[in-house]
Design a protein around this motif. Structure first.
Motif, PDB file in Angstrom:
ATOM      1  N   ARG A 117      47.131  22.773  47.747  1.00  0.00           N
ATOM      2  CA  ARG A 117      46.332  23.998  47.843  1.00  0.00           C
ATOM      3  C   ARG A 117      46.057  24.601  46.472  1.00  0.00           C
ATOM      4  O   ARG A 117      45.023  25.219  46.260  1.00  0.00           O
ATOM      5  CB  ARG A 117      47.019  25.013  48.746  1.00  0.00           C
ATOM      6  CG  ARG A 117      48.392  25.444  48.296  1.00  0.00           C
ATOM      7  CD  ARG A 117      48.943  26.563  49.203  1.00  0.00           C
ATOM      8  NE  ARG A 117      50.134  27.139  48.606  1.00  0.00           N
ATOM      9  CZ  ARG A 117      51.358  26.675  48.818  1.00  0.00           C
ATOM     10  NH1 ARG A 117      51.539  25.630  49.598  1.00  0.00           N
ATOM     11  NH2 ARG A 117      52.402  27.243  48.243  1.00  0.00           N
ATOM     12  N   TYR A 118      46.974  24.390  45.510  1.00  0.00           N
ATOM     13  CA  TYR A 118      46.728  24.902  44.157  1.00  0.00           C
ATOM     14  C   TYR A 118      45.570  24.163  43.505  1.00  0.00           C
ATOM     15  O   TYR A 118      44.732  24.763  42.833  1.00  0.00           O
ATOM     16  CB  TYR A 118      47.976  24.749  43.283  1.00  0.00           C
ATOM     17  CG  TYR A 118      49.100  25.676  43.663  1.00  0.00           C
ATOM     18  CD1 TYR A 118      48.917  27.052  43.653  1.00  0.00           C
ATOM     19  CD2 TYR A 118      50.340  25.179  44.025  1.00  0.00           C
ATOM     20  CE1 TYR A 118      49.942  27.907  44.004  1.00  0.00           C
ATOM     21  CE2 TYR A 118      51.383  26.027  44.373  1.00  0.00           C
ATOM     22  CZ  TYR A 118      51.177  27.393  44.357  1.00  0.00           C
ATOM     23  OH  TYR A 118      52.188  28.234  44.706  1.00  0.00           O
ATOM     24  N   GLU A 165      43.143  22.641  45.067  1.00  0.00           N
ATOM     25  CA  GLU A 165      41.911  23.037  45.756  1.00  0.00           C
ATOM     26  C   GLU A 165      41.441  24.411  45.290  1.00  0.00           C
ATOM     27  O   GLU A 165      40.253  24.617  45.063  1.00  0.00           O
ATOM     28  CB  GLU A 165      42.143  23.066  47.266  1.00  0.00           C
ATOM     29  CG  GLU A 165      42.205  21.683  47.869  1.00  0.00           C
ATOM     30  CD  GLU A 165      42.316  21.734  49.380  1.00  0.00           C
ATOM     31  OE1 GLU A 165      42.580  22.829  49.916  1.00  0.00           O
ATOM     32  OE2 GLU A 165      42.142  20.682  50.011  1.00  0.00           O
ATOM     33  N   ALA A 166      42.392  25.336  45.158  1.00  0.00           N
ATOM     34  CA  ALA A 166      42.005  26.682  44.735  1.00  0.00           C
ATOM     35  C   ALA A 166      41.424  26.655  43.328  1.00  0.00           C
ATOM     36  O   ALA A 166      40.417  27.311  43.051  1.00  0.00           O
ATOM     37  CB  ALA A 166      43.208  27.617  44.798  1.00  0.00           C
ATOM     38  N   ALA A 167      42.033  25.872  42.443  1.00  0.00           N
ATOM     39  CA  ALA A 167      41.536  25.806  41.066  1.00  0.00           C
ATOM     40  C   ALA A 167      40.180  25.108  41.019  1.00  0.00           C
ATOM     41  O   ALA A 167      39.267  25.546  40.322  1.00  0.00           O
ATOM     42  CB  ALA A 167      42.541  25.070  40.181  1.00  0.00           C
ATOM     43  N   ALA A 168      40.042  24.027  41.803  1.00  0.00           N
ATOM     44  CA  ALA A 168      38.755  23.330  41.853  1.00  0.00           C
ATOM     45  C   ALA A 168      37.694  24.249  42.441  1.00  0.00           C
ATOM     46  O   ALA A 168      36.554  24.270  41.983  1.00  0.00           O
ATOM     47  CB  ALA A 168      38.877  22.053  42.684  1.00  0.00           C
ATOM     48  N   GLY A 169      38.088  25.047  43.445  1.00  0.00           N
ATOM     49  CA  GLY A 169      37.150  25.962  44.083  1.00  0.00           C
ATOM     50  C   GLY A 169      36.613  27.003  43.121  1.00  0.00           C
ATOM     51  O   GLY A 169      35.521  27.534  43.315  1.00  0.00           O
ATOM     52  N   LEU A 170      37.376  27.305  42.071  1.00  0.00           N
ATOM     53  CA  LEU A 170      36.913  28.270  41.071  1.00  0.00           C
ATOM     54  C   LEU A 170      35.935  27.638  40.091  1.00  0.00           C
ATOM     55  O   LEU A 170      35.302  28.330  39.309  1.00  0.00           O
ATOM     56  CB  LEU A 170      38.106  28.829  40.288  1.00  0.00           C
ATOM     57  CG  LEU A 170      39.015  29.799  41.034  1.00  0.00           C
ATOM     58  CD1 LEU A 170      40.283  30.040  40.259  1.00  0.00           C
ATOM     59  CD2 LEU A 170      38.298  31.113  41.284  1.00  0.00           C
ATOM     60  N   GLY A 171      35.856  26.314  40.127  1.00  0.00           N
ATOM     61  CA  GLY A 171      34.938  25.628  39.233  1.00  0.00           C
ATOM     62  C   GLY A 171      35.589  25.061  37.986  1.00  0.00           C
ATOM     63  O   GLY A 171      34.911  24.732  37.010  1.00  0.00           O
TER      64      GLY A 171
END
Lengths: 282, 261
Positions: free
Chosen positions: A161-162, A164-170
């Motif tokens: 999830r970390y 994914e969250a970081a990737a989700g920020l770009g």
């Protein structure tokens, strides 16, 4: 019937475990009892005299620390690179599997093999002769698989999830690697290094023809022809020459110091190791 | 005046042996909240994760079809730039193990270089937008884990807003929260929809009724997840046309005991 069998096997297992523990405790007890008389301030502050029968092990301790520090510094970047290769950069499953197999195999290699490699490459081919750097690099190679494997496990335990969250920020992949994966895995690098160093500290075979001599060396001031004294090699030489009771006491004393060094390295790694287990069980 | 921001057509997601989502097409407009409802395992999250290409991170997942963000195909452009334009909130707030302030700037400071004063300005405005500033302005250096789950979710929202996205994706953002925190997030969604295009997956029909404008129901039909029905919220909720949506609404009513009205 089954109960009886369980009881028998349980008893055998318990006896084996107790026996192994007893041998270990006995060993520590003997070393501690025989080595203790040698312990005093001058043992740590003086250099060897009278072929080990007198004086202390100052330069042996310094030499071992130099080798371990060199090994740690040389090992770290390669361990990080290999772990990231396995976890992030290698996309294909077979390639990652081969890398892991190679690491486990290298982990099982006898350390003398690394010693021979170091002897051929550093001592002869590079022309360093016996050198602290050659020894440090050989020890770095022998501990590299351990450190890398622990680091890989640690990175693998970083929850997805970390990422994914970081990737989700770009964030770019390299930013995710350093800001998320490595940021949460430094503990693994330290743990792995401490475990590797604990083993490397006692290695004698790979350094005896690459880095260490018995007497006459102090702090190295160059790379070539700059050997160091070390604790395990000191034990090795004294053990072959321990008919003199004075030497005997110094021998056990050195063994106790080495044991203490290894024990404190393992102990220092303990909190971080326990934390890994906790997190991977979540 | 609402403007077409996101247009997906014939979106299909499959693994090696299974189709997770089949032939989904929808449009999301600015100033409107696009809600995605439907039973668990229907493919709602999969659909949402196509939009910022988060499915790309899952090995073995193949996405086909076309998504356009303001007319540009999202496949052809840089994926990181795309994700920076699309913020995301997850079911469980994902808090990085660092301080509150670091969490807010986690994306922003890595995507553009910020001077110290810019950084604190971004932190403040993002936290204000997420209605968290007054609660934590004196605690920015504390570890983010001291916050309640509801505050953590708003912190995640602030972190996404600090990157200044145009679109916000929310994957059941309130399902882990208590009613008061849920109300706070819903209020934020209604406020943010004027400036952002919001797509939200929700399990809660009452929530869909409160905050969405357009709805799509994603459900399993013929063994694969697909959008079985979509349209204006009221129309879908009051006169569902498909058996899947009828069944889902009925099951939700029984589950909530009609208490949300």
């Amino acid at each position: 019937m089954r109960k009886a069998r369980d009881l028998i096997f349980g008893t055998i297992a318990a006896v084996c475990a107790m026996a192994a523990l007893a041998v270990l405790c006995g060993l520590v007890f003997v070393i501690a009892r025989r080595g203790w008389p040698a312990m005093n301030v001058s043992f740590f502050t003086e250099q060897i005299r009278l072929v080990g029968a007198s004086g202390g092990i100052l330069w042996n301790l310094v030499g071992t620390v130099i080798l371990l520090a060199t090994a740690f510094l040389a090992c770290t970047p390669f361990a990080i690179a290999l772990a990231l290769l396995e976890r992030v950069w290698l996309r294909s499953h077979p390639a990652r599997r081969w890398l892991r197999i190679a690491l486990y195999t290298a982990n099982g290699l006898p350390s003398i093999v690394f010693g021979i490699f170091g002897f051929i490459v550093f001592v002869q081919w590079c022309g360093w002769g016996k050198s602290w750097l050659a020894g440090g690099l050989v020890l770095a190679m022998s501990m590299l698989p351990t450190v890398t494997i622990v680091l890989i496990e640690r990175i693998a335990a970083v929850p997805a999830r970390y990422v994914e969250a970081a990737a989700g920020l770009g964030l770019r992949e390299s930013q995710i690697v350093w800001a998320v994966l490595m940021r949460q895995s430094w503990g693994g690098l330290i743990t792995g290094s401490l475990l590797g160093l604990a083993r490397a500290a006692g290695e004698t075979a790979p350094i005896m023809f690459t880095a260490t001599i018995f007497a006459g060396a102090t702090f190295p001031r160059a790379i070539a022809e700059s050997p160091v004294l070390t604790l395990p090699y000191h034990i090795f030489i004294l053990a072959q020459d321990s008919f003199d009771p004075a030497v005997g006491s110094k021998l056990w004393g050195t063994a106790l110091v080495l044991l203490g060094l290894v024990f404190s390295l393992s102990l220092a790694a303990l909190p971080s190791r326990l934390r890994i287990h906790e997190e991977s069980n979540v | 005046m609402s403007e077409l921001i996101l247009k997906a057509s014939a979106l299909t997601v499959r693994t090696a042996d299974r189709v997770l989502l089949y032939d989904a097409s929808f449009r999301a407009e600015s100033g409107r909240v696009f809600g995605i409802i439907g039973p668990s395992g229907g493919g709602k999250s999969t659909l949402l994760r196509c939009i910022n290409r988060l499915n790309d991170l899952v090995p073995g997942l193949r996405v086909s079809g076309d998504i356009r963000l303001r007319g540009e195909c999202i496949r052809t452009n840089d994926v990181n730039a795309l994700r920076a334009r699309i913020g995301m909130l997850f079911q469980q707030p994902v808090i990085f193990p660092t301080s509150i302030g670091e969490n807010v700037l986690f994306g922003a400071k890595r995507l553009r270089s910020l001077t110290r004063s810019e950084a604190s300005a971004v932190t403040e405005s993002a936290l204000r937008e997420a209605a968290l500033w007054d609660e934590i302005k004196d605690r920015l250096r504390q570890p983010a884990t001291v916050l309640s789950v509801g505050q953590q979710q708003r912190l995640c929202l602030a972190r996404a807003l600090a990157v200044q996205p145009e679109v916000l994706l929310m994957d059941e953002p309130t399902s882990a929260l208590d009613p008061r925190s849920t109300a706070a997030i819903e209020e934020l969604i209604l406020r943010l929809k004027t400036s952002h295009t919001i797509l939200i997956v929700t399990h809660n029909i009452a929530q869909a009724r409160r905050i969405t404008d357009t709805l799509a129901c994603v459900s399993i039909r013929d063994g694969v997840g697909q959008i079985v029905e979509q349209g204006e919220r009221e129309q879908l909720l009051t006169s569902p046309q498909t058996p899947e949506l009828c069944e889902y609404l009925h099951a939700s009513d029984i589950h909530t005991g009609f208490t949300d009205e």
